[in-house]
Enzyme design. Structure first.
Site, PDB file in Angstrom:
ATOM      1  CG  HIS A 122      45.911  41.612  34.743  1.00 29.04           C
ATOM      2  ND1 HIS A 122      45.210  41.534  33.593  1.00 29.04           N
ATOM      3  CD2 HIS A 122      44.788  42.049  35.738  1.00 29.04           C
ATOM      4  CE1 HIS A 122      43.838  41.544  34.012  1.00 29.04           C
ATOM      5  NE2 HIS A 122      43.599  41.830  35.123  1.00 29.04           N
ATOM      6  CG  HIS A 149      37.742  45.598  40.782  1.00 29.85           C
ATOM      7  ND1 HIS A 149      36.232  46.041  41.158  1.00 29.85           N
ATOM      8  CD2 HIS A 149      38.261  46.389  40.005  1.00 29.85           C
ATOM      9  CE1 HIS A 149      36.598  47.147  40.586  1.00 29.85           C
ATOM     10  NE2 HIS A 149      37.681  47.378  39.977  1.00 29.85           N
ATOM     11  CD  GLU A 150      36.262  42.555  35.946  1.00 33.35           C
ATOM     12  OE1 GLU A 150      36.707  41.348  35.092  1.00 33.35           O
ATOM     13  OE2 GLU A 150      35.154  42.535  36.325  1.00 33.35           O
ATOM     14  N   GLY A 151      40.849  40.649  38.267  1.00 30.56           N
ATOM     15  CA  GLY A 151      42.198  39.975  38.107  1.00 30.56           C
ATOM     16  C   GLY A 151      43.382  40.858  38.559  1.00 30.56           C
TER      17      GLY A 151
END
Lengths: 603, 603
Positions: A453, A446-448
């Site tokens: 990244h 989650h969050e990328g």
């Protein structure tokens, strides 16, 4: 004695001995704070963690949220917990005094986040999300919107969320299809679409949920440039009232289609939302049209540091559980005392167990240092001035993908080491480490995802402003090397970091030479991220070792063991982890393109 | 189309193209078999896996065994499944015709085990354990004991177990305290003690459970030398009857104190047993007194290859689930086509996703090759003669800790890669990969933790018979190098394997030079095991690549893609995995003793 879930001593080591967070009060924005006020915050967080959150760790895992009559039911204690976070001022603590906040530095707020996450990650997700959503509103929303939503978010009466993902648009946000159509009222739109994987997207522990939602205004530019940000509450004020103090709320056509059942952090509900499937949900435009992704990324960058911190939290809780077990569990004998009759020794006496403990400690305390350092950069970038603020912003920007991903990826391995130390016991639900292992697995997603990244770091951050961020970071690393070299004991580590920096520079130059073909250039961006992450954590360990080396000769009581532990763990990280850059550099400089040459139908 | 859980094509590649298992029928013991009979076995296993086991994969995870009124209740379908395994002759398939078996080679039996485990690991555990326990009885028990127990074990009416672990004796078996006292009847003892983590130790899908249990005869030698092996049934024949055909069974004072709830493979019950807490349980001595550990190790060595195989099974099921998802899920665009408007591509087009797929494929198919090769060695060691049999036995002995541990450790990482490919979906219970991730985590723990296998490899196996096993293995590797070098395309791989072998030899020599201090010598045995494992899998890949390179020019249809895939995956393993030996060699030859220098109270 209950198992500790973090070390207050270690946290203060990072804050006051390495980063010197108390110096933040030299910035006018934080002038009211000092070490004493910081300590009060940390003590309060520890107390909440221990008395309120930790006792629910197991039960929130076993009794996961359920969708009942269109509403997600969460653990009944969650209402009191969120209320407590609101009452005690945690949700708006970083915001200004004018907004009712405490102007608390992110460095200290994130240290508190670390404590809450280590106590019970699921329960900590709710207020953390509200805080992020409220921050987005207050940063970009009109005064009217801020007044309409934030007071009840700060008080913990309303939940905030980030509503980005759709069935066909996860990593590729430019493909979202949720639509927004203007209504007759300025700033109000009819929103229609579906959102999935919305954390805390619906539950019965608050009276309302305010979604900070991405949607495309009809007729706008295609792709990412046509994405706008809306506040879409589950229940809204009647259009004819619009008085933020009114308690008359009407349904806003945001339906909960389902709750996801998942491997871990089960206490936090993740919703599937149908938005505006009836007459359309009213969404209030936040800021300017078509700027939604830019706004959201500001919040996501903060959330990413938060995710890294939560990964360290869970890992730390697992580390202390396995440390306690290793100290208490007798099994086997030293390699040179195999004769029977001698009593069994605690397994912490075995080198292989110590290796697994050192692995956890080195990764987690190195990561915690990095995350607090990033938070410090955020504070300086936000509240500082001039070049110092610019440099801090650049460093934070560069380090964010690493601060999110290194702890997340490694947290899967550190919790695995904790399970392994407990052996068969670790695989059972009699001990919490199996839960930590399951919970840790979310963070690389989650969050990328980690892959995203990697692309962000190599494809964007490294070359930003002509590579200035990397130059600044290497400057910081060289400063740490110079400080360490004062101590002969640390010279070997300082030299190894120098070599690793030059290896990193070589690899980076090599990869940038391939940038003409982005498929080749970015093919192994995930490995580059890993490489960069290891070097960054080695830098953190050199700083920690330098502080420990200075402090050791005059240390008293428990601090003697503490500083010895720091020095040993730094040695461990260099000896067992930093050396992995050898292999990674070899691969990253190879011209073998097997992942590009492989065809989809050859699998 | 249902998601495939293994590849029959790949399995046959290993068996018939690489190992040439059909040649086993040149040994008289296997003379009745040929490729056709092997294929019938594999087809039958596939059919059972698909129609009987796989449909219960999810439900057995969700509805885990419960202890009700002192009895463990398992999924109601398990009785029919175990019966089917009995009826179809799977439980005694490897045993002789005289015993009602089929003299099936271990190579083929383990290939079937692979299929069953990939379909539904939990369900496959029951007959697998019975088979192992029966094998121990028939190998070392008196004809009377064999007659008393094995027929109902073969038929699936009675369950067999291995009962070793106790609350204070897991890795350190010499510390068991379960006691055995002679009764007036020769060969019968009163057994008293506690056993924990007993797989299938009690359940309601068979009529009885026969524990092959370790205990110490009172007055015997201390430690491991005083351990004897007993058959301790849950219900026994009345002493005055002793007719194996009798159906009159009486309670034998083996009580179930609890069932463990665990992170994964929940369908298989793991019991906590109180043995002889009343009048004492009757245990029938198997073989000679005080030889229990030796007997048990024979079975454990087989079980260890089985555990490695099950790790590959679970990983393979996860691999195919993630492969299917990667082919079907559209998300994002190629790096050089970022303009909007173009449709999204399936994620298998992204290099990072292909990397994660290649990682899984390379580890799993490399491991499957190794495990089938080990099974082949077991067949030659058991049914062959002279030097060939001796060499096979030595190779199997050396490779067993690797065959158990490499797939087990790596299975945690391959299932993690499968989860990562599915992203958020992979973390939910909507897809099976999260279950595979949880299930895979048991394998580095049971049948000896990875740490124990490291000690076994470096501390025992490498030096056995003056290092002859290692010499033989390197001879086999050099044979593979010679065969590969015929093809210019494979020369780079062959050269890299040569270098890796010389690196392994250097590291081994270096470590043996430290043997005077066993604490130093064995401190990093786990890393040595990893190093050795990677080189071993590289050897397997060179063999597979050689076969593929030879076959490719004349391949037809789907085989063209299949062989291309093999060659690419071999390249991947050498490029991304074998290179890890650089780092490991560096560490293993260092004189930094940080895991020994670190003190317990410094953590």
């Amino acid at each position: 004695m209950p198992t500790p879930f973090y070390s207050p001593r270690d946290l203060r080591f990072h804050l006051y001995e390495v980063i010197k967070a108390e110096n933040l009060n030299q910035l006018p924005h934080f002038a009211d704070h000092d070490r004493e006020s910081f300590d009060m915050v940390l003590d309060a967080a520890g107390q909440i963690g221990e008395t309120l959150l930790r006792p629910l760790l197991t039960v929130m895992d076993r009794e996961e949220p359920q969708l009942v009559d269109g509403k997600i039911r969460v653990h009944p204690q969650m209402r009191a917990i969120i209320k407590r976070f609101g009452d005690d001022g945690w949700i708006n603590a970083p915001f200004t005094h004018d907004e009712g906040g405490q102007q608390l530095p992110a460095t200290i707020m994130n240290a508190a986040t670390f404590i809450f996450g280590a106590a019970n990650y699921s329960s900590s997700v709710f207020p953390f999300l509200t805080s992020g959503a409220a921050n987005l509103l207050r940063s970009f929303g009109s005064p009217e919107l801020v007044a309409m939503f934030t007071p009840k978010m700060y008080s913990g009466e309303w939940q905030g969320t980030m509503a980005l993902t759709e069935p066909d648009a996860g990593s590729s946000l430019s493909d979202i299809t949720t639509s927004a159509e203007p209504t007759d009222t300025e700033g109000e739109y009819r929103i229609r679409g579906q959102k999935i994987y919305i954390s805390a997207g619906d539950h019965d522990a608050t009276d309302n949920v305010v979604h900070l939602m991405l949607a495309k205004i009809k007729g706008g530019p295609p792709g990412a440039k046509g994405i706008s940000l809306f506040a879409v509450p589950q229940k809204r004020l009647k259009s004819e009232i619009r008085d933020p103090q009114s308690e008359i709320l009407v349904d806003n056509d945001v339906q909960t289609a389902g709750v996801y059942h998942k491997m871990g952090y089960k206490g936090a509900p993740i919703a599937h939302l149908m938005v505006g499937s009836g007459e359309g949900a009213i969404g209030y435009l936040v800021g300017e049209p078509h700027q939604g992704l830019r706004y959201m990324f500001q919040m996501m960058n903060e959330a990413r540091v938060g995710v890294g911190m939560n990964a360290v939290s869970i890992g730390t809780a697992a580390y202390y559980a396995s440390l306690q077990y290793a100290r208490e569990r007798p099994q086997g004998r030293p390699m040179d005392q195999k004769t029977m009759g001698s009593p069994q020794v605690p397994i912490i006496c075995h080198a292989d167990v110590r290796r697994m403990l050192l692995f956890q400690k080195s990764v987690l305390e190195g990561s915690l240092g990095l995350l607090l350092q990033c938070s410090y950069y955020a504070d300086v970038a936000h509240a500082g001035e001039g070049e110092a603020a610019q440099h801090a912003a650049l460093l934070l920007d560069l380090l964010t993908p690493i601060a999110k991903s290194y702890p997340s990826e490694m947290g899967c391995l550190t919790t695995s080491a904790a399970v392994q130390i407990l052996g068969g016991a670790g695989y059972t639900t009699d001990f919490p480490v199996e839960q930590f292992y399951r919970e840790a697995r979310i963070h690389p997603i989650h969050e990328g995802t980690t892959g995203i990244h990697g692309l962000d770091l190599l494809g964007r951050k490294v070359t930003q402003q002509g590579g200035k961020g990397v130059q600044l970071l290497i400057g910081e690393m060289q400063k740490a090397i110079a400080e360490a070299t004062v101590y002969p004991e640390l010279t070997p580590l300082a030299n190894q970091l120098s070599e690793a920096i030059s290896r990193l520079t070589h690899v980076t130059t090599h990869l940038l030479g391939l940038a003409a073909d982005p498929n080749v250039f970015l093919a192994d961006a995930t490995l580059y991220l890993e490489f960069f992450g290891i070097v960054t954590i080695a830098w953190q360990w050199l700083r920690q070792a330098t502080v420990a080396q200075l402090a050791l000769p005059t240390a008293q009581g428990d601090d003697v063991a503490f500083y010895h532990g720091k020095l040993m763990t730094a040695r461990y990280f260099y000896e067992y982890e930093l050396v992995k850059t050898l292999t990674l550099a070899h691969r990253l400089q190879s011209d073998n393109r097997v992942t590009l040459d492989m065809q989809g139908d050859w699998f």
